[in-house]
Design an enzyme around this catalytic site. Sequence first.
Site, PDB file in Angstrom:
ATOM      1  CG  HIS A 111       1.433   4.739  -2.356  1.00 59.64           C
ATOM      2  ND1 HIS A 111       0.878   4.441  -1.173  1.00 59.64           N
ATOM      3  CD2 HIS A 111       0.838   4.134  -3.289  1.00 59.64           C
ATOM      4  CE1 HIS A 111      -0.238   4.101  -1.400  1.00 59.64           C
ATOM      5  NE2 HIS A 111      -0.380   3.924  -2.741  1.00 59.64           N
ATOM      6  CD  GLU A 158      -1.666  -2.245  -2.962  1.00 57.92           C
ATOM      7  OE1 GLU A 158      -1.655  -1.694  -4.130  1.00 57.92           O
ATOM      8  OE2 GLU A 158      -2.681  -1.956  -2.193  1.00 57.92           O
TER       9      GLU A 158
HETATM   10  C1  BGC Z   1      -3.167   1.384  -3.886  1.00 56.65           C
HETATM   11  C2  BGC Z   1      -3.807   2.804  -4.005  1.00 56.65           C
HETATM   12  C3  BGC Z   1      -5.103   2.942  -4.827  1.00 56.65           C
HETATM   13  C4  BGC Z   1      -6.045   1.869  -4.200  1.00 56.65           C
HETATM   14  C5  BGC Z   1      -7.442   1.868  -4.986  1.00 56.65           C
HETATM   15  C6  BGC Z   1      -4.302   0.310  -3.546  1.00 56.65           C
HETATM   16  O1  BGC Z   1      -3.950  -0.689  -4.369  1.00 56.65           O
HETATM   17  O2  BGC Z   1      -2.248   1.283  -2.632  1.00 56.65           O
HETATM   18  O3  BGC Z   1      -2.796   3.828  -4.371  1.00 56.65           O
HETATM   19  O4  BGC Z   1      -5.482   3.963  -4.944  1.00 56.65           O
HETATM   20  O5  BGC Z   1      -5.491   0.627  -4.016  1.00 56.65           O
HETATM   21  O6  BGC Z   1      -6.983   1.350  -6.262  1.00 56.65           O
END
Ligand code: BGC
Length: 436
Positions: A111, A158
């Site tokens: 992550h 992501e």
């Molecule tokens: C991510 C998180 C992030 C969230 C809000 C997502 O793209 O996986 O880690 O906190 O968005 O920005």
Amino acid sequence: MTFGDNFVFGCATSAFQIEGGIRNDWSTWADAGRLKNPDERPGLAVDHWNRWRDDFALLSELGVDAYRFSIEWARVEPEPGRFNEGALAQYRDMLDELRARSIEPFVTFHHFTHPPWFHQLCPWHRLETRPWDRFGAFVQACLRIFEDRVRFFTVLNEPNVWLSGSYVSGKIPPGQCSLRGACRAAEALVRAHVAARNAIKEAIRAAQVVIAHNQILIAPAGPGAGDAIVQRYVDRHFNYAFLDALHTGELALGMLPGLRYRAQIDGAEGSLDFIGMNYYFRAFMQLGLQGPQLFVEDRSQQGISELGWEIYPQGFGYFLRRLAHYGRPIYVTENGMSDARDERRPQFLHDHLQEILRARADGVDVRGYFHWSLLDNFEWLEGMEPSFGLYEVDRDSLRRRPRASAQLYRRIIEQRKLGERPEAPAPERPRRRPVG
Ligand code: BGC
């Protein structure tokens, strides 16, 4: 319309954003003053590493069926090849506690963060260093401890968002601006998914292995041909390149002849057991120069969430239907908004869940929804300020307190259906109509 008993309701978090006390590439970045607010430090985050039992009690309070969280690579392998048995044992205890509470764990291995040594030893873009083998070894070490405690794995979180920051805009570690590097790193990440998937499937035959992929509804900022081309380019690369690679086995990047990057990757074809979809907002793109890219985001008329993200549940419904074309069930692995005063989140939650019900009524096989996030947390470049939590965390005392959205989510989970649509203040700025 109801969700039914088998629908999986959950919350999602990630290790570095909540645990605290982690030394990795991102903490080094923060120490070098490279966050938006250079005074911010991840530090203790919200001290979940010490408070996890109490935090898991909050999951039970909500009544969730599942919890998605990540294992911090830097904690488990602080030096290359040296695994921290104490850290692994704590993660194992956490999994046991979730099971004891009848909460299904969904585990993420990557992550956004890396051990401090990673980018020197085998950065993702240097394919000859086989970074995926290193990553595979970390996954193996975890499996040894987790045995049959986990069935659902989101190997990468992501990769599309991570690559845009790490190798295109250069705003996040390792801070490179190179399209060539981005293509190579993308290939390495696909290979890492395959390496992890093979290791997991060998150890746990019934495992479901996927990535959590971010979808942004990309719209052209203006009516001109340039913005339309940019829209198509960004949409294709950001929203589909990884998913296509893990579906067909071929990673295909670049649209101009001579600038294409193609890689056929063994084991990638059909390597998603379901689609893990993260969705937050719509963005408008226009032609313009920024680093190595020929597009910029036009934020001039946005600004509905605290982070300036437009709330656009229709985009969520659109992607549920669009990703159904991959022929796999869908779990929404993240969705949420920053809203410290919790003025809009109840309506946001209601409207997005409503989109799931509508998509299901149209025959889309959506099996679960994870709200981002259980707790206020460390929001990457933005630091501790944004507030994504169903539970508010006081920055000084670190005390957790449920927001109204937590009560709402609990009621929805219990009743397995939506009630009245909650009120929310009118948007401060007019919503922009999409072009085309
Ligand atoms: C991510 C998180 C992030 C969230 C809000 C997502 O793209 O996986 O880690 O906190 O968005 O920005």
